[in-house]
Write an enzyme that holds these catalytic residues in place. Structure first.
Site, PDB file in Angstrom:
ATOM      1  NE  ARG A 263      -8.231  -3.528   0.825  1.00 14.16           N
ATOM      2  CZ  ARG A 263      -7.878  -4.734   1.255  1.00 14.16           C
ATOM      3  NH1 ARG A 263      -7.409  -4.891   2.472  1.00 14.16           N
ATOM      4  NH2 ARG A 263      -7.994  -5.774   0.451  1.00 14.16           N
TER       5      ARG A 263
ATOM      6  CD  GLU B 244      -3.124 -18.535  -0.322  1.00 18.43           C
ATOM      7  OE1 GLU B 244      -3.720 -17.477  -0.057  1.00 18.43           O
ATOM      8  OE2 GLU B 244      -3.072 -19.523   0.414  1.00 18.43           O
TER       9      GLU B 244
HETATM   10  O1  PRP Z   1       1.140  -8.691   0.444  1.00 19.89           O
HETATM   11  P1  PRP Z   1       0.162  -9.337  -0.489  1.00 19.89           P
HETATM   12  O2  PRP Z   1      -0.002 -10.798  -0.241  1.00 19.89           O
HETATM   13  O3  PRP Z   1       0.481  -9.062  -1.916  1.00 19.89           O
HETATM   14  O4  PRP Z   1      -1.289  -8.738  -0.183  1.00 19.89           O
HETATM   15  C1  PRP Z   1      -1.503  -7.377   0.104  1.00 19.89           C
HETATM   16  C2  PRP Z   1      -2.490  -6.770  -0.843  1.00 19.89           C
HETATM   17  O5  PRP Z   1      -3.755  -7.439  -0.720  1.00 19.89           O
HETATM   18  C3  PRP Z   1      -4.761  -6.454  -0.543  1.00 19.89           C
HETATM   19  O6  PRP Z   1      -5.247  -5.993  -1.763  1.00 19.89           O
HETATM   20  P2  PRP Z   1      -6.096  -6.921  -2.730  1.00 19.89           P
HETATM   21  O7  PRP Z   1      -5.174  -7.686  -3.643  1.00 19.89           O
HETATM   22  O8  PRP Z   1      -7.038  -7.728  -1.901  1.00 19.89           O
HETATM   23  O9  PRP Z   1      -6.844  -5.878  -3.639  1.00 19.89           O
HETATM   24  P3  PRP Z   1      -8.019  -4.836  -3.303  1.00 19.89           P
HETATM   25  O10 PRP Z   1      -7.481  -3.825  -2.346  1.00 19.89           O
HETATM   26  O11 PRP Z   1      -8.300  -4.256  -4.641  1.00 19.89           O
HETATM   27  O12 PRP Z   1      -9.163  -5.607  -2.721  1.00 19.89           O
HETATM   28  C4  PRP Z   1      -4.059  -5.342   0.175  1.00 19.89           C
HETATM   29  O13 PRP Z   1      -4.761  -4.109   0.090  1.00 19.89           O
HETATM   30  C5  PRP Z   1      -2.714  -5.319  -0.503  1.00 19.89           C
HETATM   31  O14 PRP Z   1      -2.713  -4.531  -1.677  1.00 19.89           O
HETATM   32  N1  ADE Z   2      -5.586 -10.807   5.748  1.00 17.86           N
HETATM   33  C1  ADE Z   2      -5.849  -9.823   4.892  1.00 17.86           C
HETATM   34  N2  ADE Z   2      -6.694  -8.832   5.242  1.00 17.86           N
HETATM   35  C2  ADE Z   2      -6.960  -7.824   4.379  1.00 17.86           C
HETATM   36  N3  ADE Z   2      -6.435  -7.735   3.158  1.00 17.86           N
HETATM   37  C3  ADE Z   2      -5.575  -8.704   2.767  1.00 17.86           C
HETATM   38  N4  ADE Z   2      -4.868  -8.878   1.636  1.00 17.86           N
HETATM   39  C4  ADE Z   2      -4.162 -10.022   1.763  1.00 17.86           C
HETATM   40  N5  ADE Z   2      -4.375 -10.598   2.953  1.00 17.86           N
HETATM   41  C5  ADE Z   2      -5.256  -9.777   3.605  1.00 17.86           C
END
Ligand code: PRP
Ligand code: ADE
Length: 218
Positions: free
Chosen positions: A97, A134
């Protein structure tokens, strides 16, 4: 934090997480200025989906915001206004994202864009940084040579939850010799407030007024 300071902090859309002595200071906003009216529209355009992708997670979904070009533009503009003129050479976006907001910000401030990708996506030589989730671990990779030592970098993602992903991005870039100026996220989850290990950086985030969106309030 007093009301006046809160308003000032909100106005520049900045969250000082911890000791920021080591980074360039943005110009402080005038005291007691109004909260940016664009923030409410941004907040309203983010959908919170309970129990996705698993039980207990309140998922902050930015896709409705992307369907509203005016609001999407507001979100990008707020960051551009903050980072323009800060001599940022590169914007590093975190997959996936961070790839939505990062390139638009990079183009507007005249910086290069560096994708920080999940494993096995980049074809060239990479450096990698593993981080703990996690459940299990994940990894970010960057092409060797994407950054020159000493270049000033802004890291962009949509959301900070635990901060683990951002910390891995910071470590990766610093190992390559980058000067990480700040991390910018649209959304900050409350848990993040307790994390002080993003040492000497600031997290720029929008200030949400809707508590149901599990957003940051400073
Ligand atoms: O602060 P944190 O606990 O590390 O979480 C934040 C991350 O989680 C989500 O990505 P995700 O790992 O879900 O990957 P994605 O965007 O590829 O789905 C979000 O876009 C951040 O990159
Ligand atoms: N609550 C949340 N919503 C969207 N993306 C996430 N990545 C980690 N936690 C999230």
């Amino acid at each position: 934090m007093g009301e006046e300071a809160k308003a000032a902090a909100a106005a520049c859309a900045e969250i000082a997480v911890t000791d920021a002595a080591a980074v360039p200071k943005p110009t402080p906003p005038p005291a007691a200025v109004a909260v940016d009216p664009r923030l409410q529209g941004i907040s309203d355009a983010i959908r919170v989906v309970p129990h996705f992708p698993k039980q207990g997670i309140m998922f902050n979904d930015i896709t409705p915001l992307l369907l509203r070009p005016g609001v999407f533009k507001d979100a990008v503009d707020i960051f551009v206004e903050r980072y323009r003129g800060m001599a940022i050479a590169a914007v590093a976006g975190i997959e996936a994202r961070g790839f939505i907001f990062g390139p638009a910000i990079a183009l507007a401030i005249g910086a290069k864009f560096i994708p920080l990708r999940k494993p096995k996506k980049l074809p060239g030589e990479v450096i990698s940084e593993t981080y703990v989730l996690e459940y299990g671990t994940d990894c970010l990779q960057m092409h060797v040579g994407a950054i020159e030592p000493g270049e000033r970098v802004l890291i962009v993602d949509d959301l900070v939850a635990t901060g683990g992903t951002l910390c891995a991005a910071i470590r990766l870039l610093e190992r390559a010799g980058a000067d990480v100026v700040e991390c910018a996220c649209l959304i900050g989850l409350p848990k993040f407030k307790e994390c002080t290990w993003l040492h000497s950086l600031q997290i720029a985030s929008e200030r949400w007024t809707d508590i149901d969106k599990s957003a940051v309030h400073y």
